[in-house]
Design a protein around this motif. Sequence first.
Motif, PDB file in Angstrom:
ATOM      1  N   ILE A 156       0.830  -1.204   0.000  1.00 53.27           N
ATOM      2  CA  ILE A 156       0.000   0.000   0.000  1.00 53.27           C
ATOM      3  C   ILE A 156       0.865   1.255   0.000  1.00 53.27           C
ATOM      4  CG2 ILE A 156      -0.231   0.025   2.516  1.00 53.27           C
ATOM      5  CD1 ILE A 156      -2.859   1.136  -0.080  1.00 53.27           C
ATOM      6  N   CYS A 157       1.986   1.213   0.721  1.00 55.13           N
ATOM      7  CA  CYS A 157       2.896   2.365   0.718  1.00 55.13           C
ATOM      8  C   CYS A 157       3.502   2.559  -0.671  1.00 55.13           C
ATOM      9  CB  CYS A 157       4.006   2.169   1.751  1.00 55.13           C
ATOM     10  SG  CYS A 157       3.459   2.363   3.471  1.00 55.13           S
ATOM     11  N   GLY A 158       3.817   1.449  -1.332  1.00 55.28           N
ATOM     12  CA  GLY A 158       4.397   1.537  -2.671  1.00 55.28           C
ATOM     13  C   GLY A 158       3.438   2.142  -3.681  1.00 55.28           C
ATOM     14  N   ILE A 159       2.169   1.753  -3.613  1.00 49.50           N
ATOM     15  CA  ILE A 159       1.164   2.286  -4.549  1.00 49.50           C
ATOM     16  C   ILE A 159       1.000   3.792  -4.355  1.00 49.50           C
ATOM     17  CG2 ILE A 159      -1.293   2.270  -5.126  1.00 49.50           C
ATOM     18  CD1 ILE A 159      -1.268  -0.743  -4.442  1.00 49.50           C
ATOM     19  N   ILE A 160       0.855   4.200  -3.112  1.00 53.90           N
ATOM     20  CA  ILE A 160       0.668   5.621  -2.824  1.00 53.90           C
ATOM     21  C   ILE A 160       1.914   6.416  -3.197  1.00 53.90           C
ATOM     22  CG2 ILE A 160       0.402   7.290  -0.942  1.00 53.90           C
ATOM     23  CD1 ILE A 160      -1.503   5.292   0.374  1.00 53.90           C
ATOM     24  N   THR A 161       3.081   5.873  -2.912  1.00 54.97           N
ATOM     25  CA  THR A 161       4.330   6.550  -3.271  1.00 54.97           C
ATOM     26  C   THR A 161       4.434   6.734  -4.776  1.00 54.97           C
ATOM     27  OG1 THR A 161       5.516   5.730  -1.329  1.00 54.97           O
ATOM     28  CG2 THR A 161       6.844   6.379  -3.229  1.00 54.97           C
ATOM     29  N   LEU A 162       4.084   5.704  -5.525  1.00 60.02           N
ATOM     30  CA  LEU A 162       4.143   5.781  -6.990  1.00 60.02           C
ATOM     31  C   LEU A 162       3.249   6.893  -7.521  1.00 60.02           C
ATOM     32  CD1 LEU A 162       5.064   4.673  -9.727  1.00 60.02           C
ATOM     33  CD2 LEU A 162       3.166   3.033  -9.596  1.00 60.02           C
ATOM     34  N   LEU A 163       2.037   6.963  -7.023  1.00 61.35           N
ATOM     35  CA  LEU A 163       1.107   8.000  -7.485  1.00 61.35           C
ATOM     36  C   LEU A 163       1.626   9.397  -7.148  1.00 61.35           C
ATOM     37  CD1 LEU A 163      -2.293   6.334  -6.514  1.00 61.35           C
ATOM     38  CD2 LEU A 163      -1.399   6.692  -8.821  1.00 61.35           C
ATOM     39  N   LEU A 164       2.169   9.561  -5.958  1.00 59.78           N
ATOM     40  CA  LEU A 164       2.695  10.869  -5.558  1.00 59.78           C
ATOM     41  C   LEU A 164       3.934  11.241  -6.362  1.00 59.78           C
ATOM     42  CD1 LEU A 164       2.263  10.635  -1.678  1.00 59.78           C
ATOM     43  CD2 LEU A 164       0.937  12.061  -3.254  1.00 59.78           C
ATOM     44  N   VAL A 165       4.775  10.258  -6.655  1.00 58.33           N
ATOM     45  CA  VAL A 165       5.973  10.523  -7.459  1.00 58.33           C
ATOM     46  C   VAL A 165       5.584  10.926  -8.877  1.00 58.33           C
ATOM     47  CG1 VAL A 165       7.973   9.429  -8.552  1.00 58.33           C
ATOM     48  CG2 VAL A 165       7.547   9.093  -6.120  1.00 58.33           C
ATOM     49  N   LEU A 166       4.565  10.276  -9.431  1.00 61.72           N
ATOM     50  CA  LEU A 166       4.096  10.639 -10.767  1.00 61.72           C
ATOM     51  C   LEU A 166       3.562  12.065 -10.796  1.00 61.72           C
ATOM     52  CD1 LEU A 166       2.297   7.336 -11.874  1.00 61.72           C
ATOM     53  CD2 LEU A 166       4.495   8.241 -12.693  1.00 61.72           C
ATOM     54  N   GLU A 167       3.060  12.527  -9.665  1.00 57.10           N
ATOM     55  CA  GLU A 167       2.588  13.913  -9.555  1.00 57.10           C
ATOM     56  C   GLU A 167       3.735  14.872  -9.239  1.00 57.10           C
ATOM     57  OE1 GLU A 167      -0.565  14.369  -6.767  1.00 57.10           O
ATOM     58  OE2 GLU A 167      -1.626  12.597  -7.459  1.00 57.10           O
ATOM     59  N   LYS A 168       4.944  14.336  -9.108  1.00 58.63           N
ATOM     60  CA  LYS A 168       6.126  15.131  -8.766  1.00 58.63           C
ATOM     61  C   LYS A 168       5.967  15.801  -7.407  1.00 58.63           C
ATOM     62  CE  LYS A 168       7.197  16.027 -13.629  1.00 58.63           C
ATOM     63  NZ  LYS A 168       7.444  17.059 -14.663  1.00 58.63           N
ATOM     64  N   SER A 169       5.384  15.062  -6.477  1.00 58.72           N
ATOM     65  CA  SER A 169       5.160  15.574  -5.129  1.00 58.72           C
ATOM     66  C   SER A 169       6.015  14.788  -4.149  1.00 58.72           C
ATOM     67  CB  SER A 169       3.676  15.469  -4.761  1.00 58.72           C
ATOM     68  OG  SER A 169       3.423  16.074  -3.519  1.00 58.72           O
ATOM     69  N   MET A 170       7.326  14.923  -4.295  1.00 54.42           N
ATOM     70  CA  MET A 170       8.254  14.155  -3.468  1.00 54.42           C
ATOM     71  C   MET A 170       8.167  14.547  -1.997  1.00 54.42           C
ATOM     72  SD  MET A 170      10.241  11.703  -4.185  1.00 54.42           S
ATOM     73  CE  MET A 170      10.817  10.647  -2.862  1.00 54.42           C
ATOM     74  N   SER A 171       7.901  15.798  -1.738  1.00 52.17           N
ATOM     75  CA  SER A 171       7.794  16.232  -0.343  1.00 52.17           C
ATOM     76  C   SER A 171       6.636  15.530   0.357  1.00 52.17           C
ATOM     77  CB  SER A 171       7.609  17.749  -0.278  1.00 52.17           C
ATOM     78  OG  SER A 171       6.461  18.149  -1.001  1.00 52.17           O
ATOM     79  N   VAL A 201       5.560  12.582  -0.360  1.00 52.17           N
ATOM     80  CA  VAL A 201       6.004  11.209  -0.130  1.00 52.17           C
ATOM     81  C   VAL A 201       6.760  11.117   1.194  1.00 52.17           C
ATOM     82  CG1 VAL A 201       7.533   9.365  -0.937  1.00 52.17           C
ATOM     83  CG2 VAL A 201       6.117  10.604  -2.573  1.00 52.17           C
ATOM     84  N   ILE A 202       7.699  12.033   1.392  1.00 47.40           N
ATOM     85  CA  ILE A 202       8.526  12.003   2.604  1.00 47.40           C
ATOM     86  C   ILE A 202       7.662  12.198   3.854  1.00 47.40           C
ATOM     87  CG2 ILE A 202      10.379  13.173   3.852  1.00 47.40           C
ATOM     88  CD1 ILE A 202      11.560  13.906   1.109  1.00 47.40           C
ATOM     89  N   ILE A 203       6.740  13.145   3.804  1.00 45.03           N
ATOM     90  CA  ILE A 203       5.906  13.447   4.974  1.00 45.03           C
ATOM     91  C   ILE A 203       4.966  12.281   5.292  1.00 45.03           C
ATOM     92  CG2 ILE A 203       4.072  14.948   5.852  1.00 45.03           C
ATOM     93  CD1 ILE A 203       5.373  17.177   4.062  1.00 45.03           C
ATOM     94  N   ILE A 204       4.237  11.828   4.280  1.00 46.70           N
ATOM     95  CA  ILE A 204       3.232  10.781   4.501  1.00 46.70           C
ATOM     96  C   ILE A 204       3.879   9.456   4.872  1.00 46.70           C
ATOM     97  CG2 ILE A 204       1.436   9.407   3.366  1.00 46.70           C
ATOM     98  CD1 ILE A 204       0.726  11.944   1.765  1.00 46.70           C
TER      99      ILE A 204
END
Length: 363
Positions: free
Chosen positions: A150-165, A167-170
């Motif tokens: 579940i963390c991987g799926i959410i991380t992938l979606l956030l990375v595709l949105e270029k929202s790395m910050s 990712v780190i916070i969540i």
Amino acid sequence: MRGRQIDYPILITVFLLTVFGLMMLASASSDLGKTKFDNSYYYLQHQIYYGLSLGIVGFFAGLYLPLRWYKKFSTFALLLSVMSLIIVFTPLGYSAGTAAERWIAVGPVTFQPSEILKLTFVFYLAAWLSGAKSRRAEDLIQGFMPFLAICGIITLLLVLEKSMSSVIIIMSGALVIYFASGAKWRYILTTILLGIVALALLVAVTEYRSDRIKTFLNGASDSSGSGYQVSISQRTVGAGGIWGTGYGKSIAKRYLPERIGDSIFPIIAEEFGFVGSITIVGLFFFLVFRSYQLSRKVSDRFSKLTLIGFGTIIGVQVFLHIGSNTGLTPLTGVPLPFISYGGTALATFLTMSGVMLNISKDA
């Protein structure tokens, strides 16, 4: 018998941060609103109409709705949040002048799904790790593997949105919740290692991320180029001295990038100096500390993990915001909770506060 009184120190802290945030937004955005909209209070009004008003509703919902409802509907809420992350890639996605698709626009209303995810993902993990199989965190198949998935799926979606910050916070919040639920150390260390490897690969294959790392390591060498924002932020923080220049008297707000969002802390430091800055940092520290403290007092496992998750997310976000503006961390687009401009963020953090106060009644 435990009382049903809310934790007033948290209530007062949140109130002070929210009021101060509106004051700072009025100061930092006055000339910007005048120039763009011929209204010095445009951004303040927008924050009140679309952030504070919804935040107050969320605050009272968090305070008075039974906690079991948040646990019961946590999976559904997370699914809606994940769907929202996917929707940003449709025509409803809104970039707000940047390359990153991080908002959803429906008519005049826009909101940021990643901010809402900070709320729903904590609820989901707290419910999942406190359910009937409350010791699943210790199990490889029923705990660790699903957690990574579940963390991987959410991380992938956030990375595709270029929202790395985000990712780190969540993911910081998720990892601390997982640890607090009783996960084995080897699972925690494996997760951290995988995160570091993934982050390194992302930096290596994306030019703008590698540029931020280079700027962080040697930003002073290009203070007029890639290191401009960090350089000007550091100078602005130092310009306030001990007591500051005074409210509304910031000079740097005329040329500081993202002054009402990602760079609002330097404006605070300039206008209120070291004393004002350390006071704000102290309020945030107390809020995080108090959430952890209360988590040790409540007996309900869901409530305990929820408090830990919210406290971690607030703490990490504050650290990244201040750190990126003072050169302690690489530059990231992170708003300051309760203070920076952004209706979705303000509404989310006020809702978190309401839930924290709700839980505190059982402490």
